[in-house]
Design a protein around this motif. Structure first.
Motif, PDB file in Angstrom:
ATOM      1  N   ILE A 191     -73.543 -19.462 -20.278  1.00  0.00           N
ATOM      2  CA  ILE A 191     -73.380 -18.188 -20.976  1.00  0.00           C
ATOM      3  C   ILE A 191     -74.380 -17.186 -20.414  1.00  0.00           C
ATOM      4  O   ILE A 191     -75.576 -17.458 -20.379  1.00  0.00           O
ATOM      5  CB  ILE A 191     -73.600 -18.342 -22.501  1.00  0.00           C
ATOM      6  N   ALA A 192     -73.863 -16.034 -19.960  1.00  0.00           N
ATOM      7  CA  ALA A 192     -74.721 -14.985 -19.406  1.00  0.00           C
ATOM      8  C   ALA A 192     -74.702 -13.770 -20.321  1.00  0.00           C
ATOM      9  O   ALA A 192     -73.661 -13.413 -20.880  1.00  0.00           O
ATOM     10  CB  ALA A 192     -74.243 -14.592 -18.016  1.00  0.00           C
ATOM     11  N   ILE A 193     -75.857 -13.155 -20.494  1.00  0.00           N
ATOM     12  CA  ILE A 193     -75.968 -11.943 -21.299  1.00  0.00           C
ATOM     13  C   ILE A 193     -76.893 -10.974 -20.579  1.00  0.00           C
ATOM     14  O   ILE A 193     -77.980 -11.358 -20.128  1.00  0.00           O
ATOM     15  CB  ILE A 193     -76.486 -12.249 -22.724  1.00  0.00           C
ATOM     16  N   ASN A 194     -76.447  -9.726 -20.435  1.00  0.00           N
ATOM     17  CA  ASN A 194     -77.224  -8.697 -19.751  1.00  0.00           C
ATOM     18  C   ASN A 194     -77.909  -7.817 -20.794  1.00  0.00           C
ATOM     19  O   ASN A 194     -77.254  -7.108 -21.553  1.00  0.00           O
ATOM     20  CB  ASN A 194     -76.310  -7.850 -18.860  1.00  0.00           C
ATOM     21  N   MET A 195     -79.228  -7.886 -20.833  1.00  0.00           N
ATOM     22  CA  MET A 195     -79.987  -7.151 -21.843  1.00  0.00           C
ATOM     23  C   MET A 195     -79.805  -5.637 -21.724  1.00  0.00           C
ATOM     24  O   MET A 195     -79.848  -4.915 -22.726  1.00  0.00           O
ATOM     25  CB  MET A 195     -81.481  -7.480 -21.720  1.00  0.00           C
ATOM     26  N   ALA A 196     -79.596  -5.164 -20.496  1.00  0.00           N
ATOM     27  CA  ALA A 196     -79.475  -3.719 -20.299  1.00  0.00           C
ATOM     28  C   ALA A 196     -78.129  -3.183 -20.770  1.00  0.00           C
ATOM     29  O   ALA A 196     -77.975  -1.972 -20.938  1.00  0.00           O
ATOM     30  CB  ALA A 196     -79.673  -3.387 -18.818  1.00  0.00           C
ATOM     31  N   GLU A 238     -81.661  -9.264 -16.699  1.00  0.00           N
ATOM     32  CA  GLU A 238     -82.430  -8.044 -16.966  1.00  0.00           C
ATOM     33  C   GLU A 238     -83.293  -8.216 -18.217  1.00  0.00           C
ATOM     34  O   GLU A 238     -83.292  -7.395 -19.134  1.00  0.00           O
ATOM     35  CB  GLU A 238     -81.500  -6.837 -17.109  1.00  0.00           C
ATOM     36  N   ILE A 239     -84.074  -9.283 -18.219  1.00  0.00           N
ATOM     37  CA  ILE A 239     -84.917  -9.606 -19.364  1.00  0.00           C
ATOM     38  C   ILE A 239     -85.946  -8.506 -19.623  1.00  0.00           C
ATOM     39  O   ILE A 239     -86.424  -8.335 -20.743  1.00  0.00           O
ATOM     40  CB  ILE A 239     -85.621 -10.970 -19.137  1.00  0.00           C
ATOM     41  N   GLY A 240     -86.276  -7.722 -18.583  1.00  0.00           N
ATOM     42  CA  GLY A 240     -87.236  -6.636 -18.755  1.00  0.00           C
ATOM     43  C   GLY A 240     -86.735  -5.521 -19.643  1.00  0.00           C
ATOM     44  O   GLY A 240     -87.527  -4.685 -20.087  1.00  0.00           O
ATOM     45  N   ASP A 241     -85.425  -5.489 -19.921  1.00  0.00           N
ATOM     46  CA  ASP A 241     -84.856  -4.457 -20.794  1.00  0.00           C
ATOM     47  C   ASP A 241     -84.767  -4.912 -22.246  1.00  0.00           C
ATOM     48  O   ASP A 241     -84.228  -4.181 -23.081  1.00  0.00           O
ATOM     49  CB  ASP A 241     -83.466  -4.062 -20.290  1.00  0.00           C
ATOM     50  N   MET A 242     -85.277  -6.088 -22.552  1.00  0.00           N
ATOM     51  CA  MET A 242     -85.234  -6.577 -23.933  1.00  0.00           C
ATOM     52  C   MET A 242     -86.284  -5.854 -24.781  1.00  0.00           C
ATOM     53  O   MET A 242     -87.453  -5.784 -24.400  1.00  0.00           O
ATOM     54  CB  MET A 242     -85.490  -8.088 -23.965  1.00  0.00           C
ATOM     55  N   PRO A 243     -85.889  -5.298 -25.939  1.00  0.00           N
ATOM     56  CA  PRO A 243     -86.866  -4.610 -26.798  1.00  0.00           C
ATOM     57  C   PRO A 243     -87.912  -5.572 -27.349  1.00  0.00           C
ATOM     58  O   PRO A 243     -87.670  -6.781 -27.459  1.00  0.00           O
ATOM     59  CB  PRO A 243     -86.002  -4.018 -27.912  1.00  0.00           C
ATOM     60  N   LEU A 244     -89.073  -5.036 -27.699  1.00  0.00           N
ATOM     61  CA  LEU A 244     -90.202  -5.859 -28.123  1.00  0.00           C
ATOM     62  C   LEU A 244     -89.889  -6.722 -29.342  1.00  0.00           C
ATOM     63  O   LEU A 244     -90.307  -7.882 -29.416  1.00  0.00           O
ATOM     64  CB  LEU A 244     -91.413  -4.971 -28.418  1.00  0.00           C
ATOM     65  N   GLU A 245     -89.136  -6.173 -30.310  1.00  0.00           N
ATOM     66  CA  GLU A 245     -88.855  -6.959 -31.511  1.00  0.00           C
ATOM     67  C   GLU A 245     -88.000  -8.189 -31.178  1.00  0.00           C
ATOM     68  O   GLU A 245     -88.188  -9.265 -31.739  1.00  0.00           O
ATOM     69  CB  GLU A 245     -88.180  -6.089 -32.577  1.00  0.00           C
ATOM     70  N   ALA A 246     -87.058  -8.029 -30.235  1.00  0.00           N
ATOM     71  CA  ALA A 246     -86.242  -9.177 -29.817  1.00  0.00           C
ATOM     72  C   ALA A 246     -87.075 -10.144 -28.986  1.00  0.00           C
ATOM     73  O   ALA A 246     -86.854 -11.361 -29.025  1.00  0.00           O
ATOM     74  CB  ALA A 246     -85.023  -8.699 -29.038  1.00  0.00           C
ATOM     75  N   GLN A 247     -88.043  -9.618 -28.227  1.00  0.00           N
ATOM     76  CA  GLN A 247     -88.933 -10.485 -27.448  1.00  0.00           C
ATOM     77  C   GLN A 247     -89.687 -11.444 -28.364  1.00  0.00           C
ATOM     78  O   GLN A 247     -89.885 -12.618 -28.036  1.00  0.00           O
ATOM     79  CB  GLN A 247     -89.924  -9.645 -26.648  1.00  0.00           C
TER      80      GLN A 247
END
Length: 488
Positions: A191-196, A238-247
């Motif tokens: 399963i792939a998910i693109n954070m951006a 694109e894990i760098g686009d994940m918001p802080l609360e989700a991190q």
């Protein structure tokens, strides 16, 4: 204590080099040109480390490995091969090889592998499966790709969290799929998910699911990607686009192996392998406070950096032929590249990396009738490609100031300057109503005209460049009284 190294390679020069180098280090070296002699030594209990080629006159070295592991499971085997593809590296590792080195090999690297093998002698290799009959998942024989193959071969049969770094178009998701498709979770979901690509307020629901009534519109329970990937692999692109609360929630999952759906109370076991990818500099984001340092170290257990295409130019010919072969399998006529075409491809900078090369080969397959592709066609195709990207210097409102030429303005700065001049000229009096639409038209008119110039008046290409529907573009042309012929 003297160790005995068994070498099997049908290349006399390689046997000589290895014998001299290892003997100088105090080892007893026995070298043979065929697999049969090597097998006789092993059956008699000789040797502390084996170094073997893959292709030999009487037997494939990879086929010999299972027999050696059955006879002497603790004997370390170092495999060398000129068939330096990802499948060779994976199959050597799967069959129990201690190390895989592509030819031509670095002598220091081989000596280091021998020393590590001797220090770990007596530790049996893990039992693994095989991957016979698989299609080639990655293309490239460059040194940069050989290192990627070696790391992937060691990773496929583990559940270690991996962080893939690389520019856009280098194949990060393809590498993630290799880790899944050749690993022990290959029968389970990938399963792939693109954070951006997901709105920030929906990321937690997408990842962890939600209960009925958890938020407006949640009319029923929804499963998240962690549940959908249960038993398999979850690729977080694109894990760098994940918001802080989700991190923060992702960090807890990595720490505890459990998660709770949005609006839920019951925890769910997260039985997934995590592979993340990014083109961003996460360490710089940590300094800026936009990425959690503790999450970075949880994800960066095994870092894997993919080289851009400009750093692996020797792979361009193989990649280009592969993409042309794909178009042939899809029903397009067969096409071939001459040496001048390959040289022309190598001169290009490839800002879009492998994805750009694939796009170019597919466009050539469709738009050019010639069977033999020469340098002229490559130059023409690249020029057509660049028309929509770089031939016309359109404003870049988000471009950092340090990348601007001295005195150059961003679009926003230019608009602000003109508006300030407008208000100053009118001595602060309010302008006539409809200022927003008038300013918008002033920006739209040159933007559409430049786009038509860039695409030589082709409205379909211009609409694609602008990100507009073709009918929307036609409506704009009428409203702004722009004649399409001006773009030719």
């Amino acid at each position: 204590m003297t160790s005995t190294i068994l070498v099997a390679d049908d290349d006399r020069a390689i046997r000589l080099v290895l014998s001299q180098a290892l003997s100088q280090l105090g080892h007893d070296v026995r070298a043979a040109s065929d697999a049969a002699t090597l097998w006789n030594w092993i059956e008699r209990g000789e040797g502390d480390v084996v170094i073997t080629d893959v292709v030999m006159p009487d037997e494939n070295g990879l086929d010999l490995i299972p027999r050696i592991k059955t006879q002497r499971p603790d004997l370390p085997i170092i495999v060398m091969s000129a068939q330096n593809t990802l499948l060779t590296a994976i199959r050597a590792t799967e069959r129990g090889a201690f190390e895989y080195l592509p030819k031509p090999f670095d002598l220091r690297a081989l000596i280091g592998a021998v020393e590590r093998a001797l220090s770990q002698a007596g530790q049996p290799a893990p039992e693994t499966g095989t991957a016979e009959g698989e299609v080639l998942p990655l293309i490239g024989r460059s040194p940069a790709m050989q290192e990627i193959y070696r790391v992937l071969a060691r990773l496929v049969n583990t559940d270690m969290t991996t962080l893939i770094h690389g520019e856009s178009g280098t194949g990060k998701e393809l590498v993630a799929r290799v880790l899944h498709d050749f690993g022990r979770r290959k029968e389970m979901p990938f399963i792939a998910i693109n954070m951006a690509a997901i709105p920030r307020d929906l990321i937690e629901s997408e990842l962890f699911g939600h209960e009925k009534g958890a938020f407006t519109g949640a009319v029923s329970r929804g499963s998240g990607r962690f549940e959908q990937a249960s038993g398999g692999t979850l690729f977080l692109d694109e894990i760098g686009d994940m918001p802080l609360e989700a991190q923060t929630r992702l960090l807890r999952v990595l720490q505890t192996g459990e998660f709770t759906p949005v609006g839920g109370r019951q925890t769910i076991k997260a039985d997934v392998r995590i592979i993340a990818a990014t083109h961003r500099d996460l360490r710089q984001m940590i300094k800026q406070g936009s990425f959690r340092e503790d999450l970075f170290y949880r994800l960066n257990v095994v870092p894997l950096k993919l080289p851009p295409l400009r750093e692996r130019l020797e792979d361009i010919a193989d990649l280009a032929r592969h993409f042309l072969h794909q178009t042939e399998q899809e029903g397009m006529p067969a096409k071939h590249l001459d040496t001048n075409a390959i040289a022309e491809l190598k001169r290009h900078d490839w800002p879009g990396n492998v994805r750009e090369l694939e796009n170019l080969m597919r466009r050539i397959a469709v738009l050019y009738s010639e069977t033999l592709i020469d340098a002229r066609i490559i130059t023409s195709a690249l020029a057509d490609q660049d028309l929509g990207v770089t031939a016309v210097s359109l404003p870049e409102p988000n471009r950092p100031a340090e990348l601007l030429a001295p005195g150059e303005e961003t679009l926003g700065q230019s608009v602000e300057r003109h508006l300030r001049a407008y208000f100053l000229a009118h001595e602060g009096r309010l302008p006539a109503a409809g200022l927003y639409d008038r300013v918008l038209q002033e920006v739209e008119r040159p933007l559409i005209s430049l786009s038509l110039d860039a695409t030589r008046g082709n409205q379909i290409k211009a609409a694609d460049l602008l990100g507009l529907n073709r009918n929307t573009l036609r409506k704009k042309l009428r409203e702004l009284d722009i004649q399409p012929s001006r773009g030719k």
